[in-house]
Every structure is written in structure tokens, then in C-alpha cells.
Design an enzyme around this catalytic site. Structure first.
Site, mmCIF file in Angstrom:
data_model
loop_
_atom_site.group_PDB
_atom_site.id
_atom_site.type_symbol
_atom_site.label_atom_id
_atom_site.label_comp_id
_atom_site.label_asym_id
_atom_site.label_seq_id
_atom_site.Cartn_x
_atom_site.Cartn_y
_atom_site.Cartn_z
ATOM 1 N N LYS A 1 0.974 -1.283 -0.153
ATOM 2 C CA LYS A 1 0.080 0.237 -0.033
ATOM 3 C C LYS A 1 0.916 1.169 0.052
ATOM 4 O O LYS A 1 0.699 2.126 -0.647
ATOM 5 C CB LYS A 1 -0.954 0.013 1.273
ATOM 6 N N ASN A 2 1.951 1.264 1.012
ATOM 7 C CA ASN A 2 2.559 2.308 1.033
ATOM 8 C C ASN A 2 3.573 2.676 -0.089
ATOM 9 O O ASN A 2 4.231 3.902 -0.304
ATOM 10 C CB ASN A 2 3.430 2.469 2.341
ATOM 11 N N CYS B 1 -4.260 12.776 12.901
ATOM 12 C CA CYS B 1 -4.864 11.574 12.753
ATOM 13 C C CYS B 1 -4.463 10.924 14.018
ATOM 14 O O CYS B 1 -3.915 11.190 14.859
ATOM 15 C CB CYS B 1 -4.027 10.537 11.637
ATOM 16 N N ARG C 1 1.266 14.520 13.175
ATOM 17 C CA ARG C 1 1.730 14.463 11.990
ATOM 18 C C ARG C 1 1.664 15.652 10.820
ATOM 19 O O ARG C 1 0.852 15.581 9.802
ATOM 20 C CB ARG C 1 1.045 13.086 11.342
ATOM 21 N N ASP D 1 5.513 0.590 11.754
ATOM 22 C CA ASP D 1 4.341 -0.079 11.460
ATOM 23 C C ASP D 1 4.214 -1.608 11.753
ATOM 24 O O ASP D 1 3.108 -2.292 11.408
ATOM 25 C CB ASP D 1 3.972 -0.020 9.875
ATOM 26 N N ARG E 1 -8.494 -0.579 5.124
ATOM 27 C CA ARG E 1 -7.641 0.484 4.487
ATOM 28 C C ARG E 1 -6.099 -0.148 3.889
ATOM 29 O O ARG E 1 -5.728 0.311 3.092
ATOM 30 C CB ARG E 1 -7.326 1.637 5.541
HETATM 31 C C1 UD1 Z 1 4.725 6.837 6.069
HETATM 32 C C2 UD1 Z 1 3.739 5.632 5.935
HETATM 33 C C3 UD1 Z 1 3.198 5.100 7.498
HETATM 34 C C4 UD1 Z 1 4.748 4.868 8.358
HETATM 35 C C5 UD1 Z 1 5.286 6.196 8.248
HETATM 36 C C6 UD1 Z 1 6.647 5.966 9.091
HETATM 37 C C7 UD1 Z 1 2.650 5.873 4.020
HETATM 38 C C8 UD1 Z 1 1.440 5.888 3.284
HETATM 39 N N1 UD1 Z 1 2.623 5.808 5.367
HETATM 40 O O1 UD1 Z 1 3.785 7.844 6.780
HETATM 41 O O2 UD1 Z 1 2.387 4.046 7.200
HETATM 42 O O3 UD1 Z 1 3.967 4.634 9.651
HETATM 43 O O4 UD1 Z 1 5.619 6.429 7.228
HETATM 44 O O5 UD1 Z 1 7.407 4.813 8.774
HETATM 45 O O6 UD1 Z 1 3.852 5.690 3.447
HETATM 46 N N2 UD1 Z 1 6.742 14.622 10.565
HETATM 47 C C9 UD1 Z 1 6.994 16.047 10.882
HETATM 48 N N3 UD1 Z 1 6.792 16.932 9.871
HETATM 49 C C10 UD1 Z 1 6.622 16.529 8.449
HETATM 50 C C11 UD1 Z 1 6.696 15.067 8.204
HETATM 51 C C12 UD1 Z 1 6.706 14.293 9.054
HETATM 52 O O7 UD1 Z 1 7.017 16.496 11.949
HETATM 53 O O8 UD1 Z 1 6.621 17.428 7.595
HETATM 54 C C13 UD1 Z 1 7.033 13.687 11.701
HETATM 55 C C14 UD1 Z 1 5.597 12.805 11.891
HETATM 56 O O9 UD1 Z 1 4.826 13.360 12.530
HETATM 57 C C15 UD1 Z 1 6.134 11.720 12.389
HETATM 58 C C16 UD1 Z 1 7.660 11.421 11.660
HETATM 59 O O10 UD1 Z 1 8.074 12.804 11.137
HETATM 60 O O11 UD1 Z 1 6.386 11.617 13.887
HETATM 61 C C17 UD1 Z 1 7.666 10.329 10.538
HETATM 62 O O12 UD1 Z 1 6.436 10.822 9.451
HETATM 63 P P1 UD1 Z 1 6.591 10.300 7.952
HETATM 64 O O13 UD1 Z 1 7.887 9.669 7.974
HETATM 65 O O14 UD1 Z 1 6.368 11.455 7.367
HETATM 66 O O15 UD1 Z 1 5.501 9.390 7.861
HETATM 67 P P2 UD1 Z 1 4.572 9.225 6.653
HETATM 68 O O16 UD1 Z 1 5.184 9.567 5.450
HETATM 69 O O17 UD1 Z 1 3.134 10.371 6.922
#
Ligand code: UD1
Length: 420
Positions: free
Chosen positions: A22-23, A117, A122, A307, A399
């Protein structure tokens, strides 16, 4: 709302075919926006999140054919707007991934902010900061990100403050069409990013440093379509191996790749499972033994993935000994703990650390799924529990786990879906 009724106590045995990730599928779908000629993606899992992104991309005017089997074809020649509305984005954070490609190819985009979420606030500040480093003008107004650029984005230096999977994907998709060279430092190295980079290269992008934390992108003027198969879902793989571990069974996952989840496999071995790695399969044999408790800390790839935290915690609940689990990626990712406790688990949480004391047995109770991966941890616990467990709110599971009850039934689980 659909629910699962699970009769625990069966030892899971057999083979299960792993779906596309999915990711990985989500960023690949977003990347179709970049292609000037039709593009075909195969091994796409049929999931609610995939449907959401397909709908969002269709809303941009792109012609998409999706057979709900595993093939998506996209033709961007009909695109007529660059707008991603709140109604769709709020249901799935990954919708923000259309921002980078829309901006890079069309010079503007209006994308709703995803909002918080269940597992934490996030934010997307890193995505926006990185796009600004390439010359984007960004305003956040009334819950929307309005982004534009005069002419093309300009290559630049991007340094992420933290490892962000989505942030790395967004900027990578923007940089491939920027003018000049972009260096992305502290880039995430998750296999889904490697998959995206490989598809972009197939579309004509120039990217070096793939699989490392520094990606160097030399922008090109145009990208073309291609045919590309989504990488195997490492989290789904680990989840089914966990089902073998918690029931003392033996499960072979096929159409997957051990290299994607080595840190998780090592934890299963530490539990006492026999793990056999094939070229495109993994078998976990627990040989009827009770697992040994294992401690771990979630960290960016290649370390232990957040995850898989809930699922391995579920196995720890019936393991011998006690374990400590630290969640370092998200601030609120222990929502499964009170639900696991309802099934008889002994878990104490302090901040982002959980201590699990293994119990001899779990027993059935009604529980509620709270987020995607947490839901699978409840299914695991229910498979091991004595009696019949009702898992409510399984729309979370839909999902991200394709044909879950079919796959579990194929391994000998007693699980059925009931609709109300
Ligand atoms: C992706 C995955 C999710 C997984 C996560 C971490 C998808 C669709 N989802 O989520 O399943 O759990 O990676 O491996 O691929 N953060 C900030 N600012 C930002 C971006 C991120 O503070 O602009 C923080 C987030 O709140 C979190 C951390 O960084 O605490 C990691 O988030 P991120 O790696 O971006 O997760 P996703 O890409 O949303």
C-alpha cells in the site's frame, strides 16, 4: 459497520500470497501525474486507501482505468485542474503526495492540509519547507496549501530535520522535473522510496544515491510513461509471519522479499522461531513453541518499523518473559494497548515506552480497532485467545490489508466478517 468474529485457538499453517505494498502504491499513483504519456502500474493492492487516491487523481481530470484486480492505467493528457479537496484528503494523509508532482509539472497546486490523525499530529511542515527550497511560493490559507512557481522549480539543497517518508517522496517527485540538481539530505530509506525512485528512473528521471540517505536528482524537462510493478508489502508480510508466531504455527509468505524486513525477521528469530529466507518467500516456523519476549525500539528503515510495532507487541503479550517496546516515530501509537488488555494482556505504558509481561493465555472479549496496524494486532491476539472475539471498526483494517479474512482462512483461522 463491519466487524470480525474470530474463534481463537487454531494453529495457523500454510502459504499466503503477499500483495503489493500500500505504502508504495500510493506514491507511485501520485507519480503518474508526472508522466506525459500513459503509464501502467501492476501489482496494485485493492484497498480503500488506493481507491481514495485513484478518486483524487480522477478528480484532477486524469483518465484512470482501475480494474480493482491489480492494474492501474493513467493518462494525464486530460488533466484539467490541480485541486485536491478536503473531503478526500481528510480521509487519507498520503493525499498530500500529489502536491510535489502537481507543482513540478503544472506550476501550481491547491491541496488540502491533511490534519491530524489517530496516531499523532503528523504535520507536513517538512514537505512545505523542502518545496520552498526549490523555489515554490507557498501559502497556507483556510486549511489549504496554495503552492505555485514561476516557470520550473529550481534544483536546490534540501535537508530534512527528521526522517520523513512522505516528505522524501514529495520532494523527490518535485525534484525530478526541476531545473538543475537537487540534493536531498537525511532522506528516508524505506523500501517504498526505493520503489518510487526506480519507477521515476524508468520514466526517464535521473536519480543517484538510491537506497542511501542522500538522493541526488538531476532534473529533466519531461518524463514519459512506463509499466511498473509495485514492490511487495513488507508490513503485510510481517503481519502474517506474526500470525504464525502467536499461534505456534508455520506460515510461508510468497511473492515477497526477505530483504525488505530483515530487522523484523531477526526479532522473530530472537523469539525462537525458525525463519527460512528464500529469494521471493519467507517461512516462519514456531514449531508449537511459546515465543520468547523480545524488546525493541521503532526507528526509520532499516531499523525496526513503527508499522510492525503493534503486531509484534501482540506476540509479546503471550510470550515467556517480559519486553520493553519504545515507539520513537509517532507520539501516540499505543492505542491498541487498552484493547489488548481487554483480552487479558499485561502491558504498562509510560510515555512512549511499553512494558509487556507475557501471560499464559489471552481470553476473548469485544475489542475495537483504532488504526490500521493496531487493528491487525487485535486480530492476532484474537487468533491466540480462548473463545470468540468480536473486533469492531474493521474499516481501519480494510484500508491496508487486502482480502484479510480470505488469507487468514486459507491458513486455517476461524474468522468471519459480519455487517450491520
Ligand atoms: C509513512 C507511512 C506510514 C509509516 C510512516 C513511518 C505511507 C503512506 N505511510 O507515513 O505507514 O508509519 O511513514 O514509517 O507511506 N513529520 C513532521 N513533519 C513533516 C513530516 C513528518 O513532523 O513534515 C513527523 C511525523 O509527525 C512523524 C515522523 O515525522 O512523527 C515520521 O513521519 P513520516 O515518515 O513523514 O510518515 P508518513 O510519510 O506520514
Amino acid at each position: 459497520m463491519d466487524k470480525f468474529i474470530i474463534q481463537g485457538g487454531n494453529v495457523l499453517k500454510g502459504e499466503v500470497r503477499i500483495s503489493g505494498a500500500k505504502n508504495a502504491a500510493l506514491p507511485l499513483l501520485a507519480a503518474t501525474i508526472l508522466a506525459e504519456t500513459p503509464i501502467t502500474i501492476t501489482n496494485v493492492p485493492n484497498l480503500k486507501d488506493v481507491n481514495t487516491l485513484v478518486k483524487l487523481i480522477e478528480g484532477l481530470g486524469i483518465t484512470i482505468s482501475y480494474d480493482h484486480n491489480d492494474v492501474v492505467k493513467a493518462d494525464t493528457s486530460t488533466l484539467n485542474n490541480q485541486f485536491a479537496p478536503y473531503e478526500l484528503v481528510k480521509t487519507m494523509r498520503a493525499s498530500i503526495l500529489v502536491l510535489g508532482p502537481l507543482l513540478a509539472r503544472y506550476g501550481e497546486a491547491k491541496v488540502s492540509l491533511p490534519g491530524g490523525c489517530a496516531i499523532g499530529s503528523r504535520p507536513v511542515d517538512q514537505h512545505l519547507k523542502a518545496l520552498e527550497a526549490l523555489g515554490a511560493q507557498i501559502e497556507v490559507e483556510a486549511g489549504y496549501v496554495n503552492a505555485k512557481v514561476d516557470g520550473r522549480l529550481k534544483g536546490g539543497e534540501v535537508v530534512f530535520d527528521m526522517v520523513t517518508v512522505g516528505g522524501t517522496e514529495n520532494i523527490l517527485m518535485a525534484a525530478v522535473l526541476a531545473e538543475g540538481v537537487t540534493t536531498i539530505r537525511n532522506a528516508a530509506r524505506e523500501p517504498e522510496i526505493t520503489d518510487l525512485a526506480h519507477m521515476l528512473v524508468k520514466m526517464g528521471a535521473q536519480i543517484s544515491g538510491i537506497d542511501t540517505d542522500t538522493l541526488v536528482v538531476t532534473g529533466v524537462e519531461k518524463l514519459h510513461g512506463c509499466e511498473y510493478a509495485v514492490v511487495a508489502d513488507r508490513i503485510e508480510t510481517g503481519s502474517y509471519l506474526a500470525a504464525a508466531a502467536i499461534t505456534g504455527g508455520c506460515v510461508k509468505t510468497t511473492h515477497t522479499d526477505p530483504i525488505l524486513l530483515e530487522a523484523v525477521l531477526e526479532k522473530f528469530e530472537e523469539m525462537g522461531a525458525e525463519v527460512t529466507r528464500g529469494e521471493n518467500w519467507i517461512e516462519l516456523d514456531m514449531q508449537g513453541k511459546r515465543p520468547k519476549a523480545v524488546s525493541f525500539r521503532t526507528l526509520p528503515h532499516p531499523e525496526f518499523p513503527t508499522d510492525m510495532q503493534a503486531q509484534v507487541m501482540a506476540v509479546n503479550t503471550i510470550a515467556s518473559g517480559f519486553s520493553t517496546i519504545s515507539e520513537t516515530i509517532f507520539e501516540n501509537r499505543f492505542m491498541h494497548v487498552p484493547e489488548l488488555s481487554r483480552l487479558g494482556a499485561n502491558i504498562a505504558v509510560e510515555g512512549n515506552d511499553a512494558t509487556v509481561t507475557g501471560v499464559d493465555k489471552l481470553s476473548a472479549a469485544p475489542v475495537m480497532a483504532t488504526d490500521l496496524r493496531a487493528s491487525f494486532s487485535l486480530v492476532l491476539a484474537a487468533l491466540a485467545a480462548e473463545g470468540e472475539t468480536l473486533v469492531d471498526r474493521i474499516y481501519h483494517i480494510d484500508r491496508g490489508y487486502e482480502k484479510i479474512e480470505e488469507k487468514l482462512q486459507g491458513l486455517g483461522a476461524q474468522i468471519k466478517r459480519v455487517s450491520e
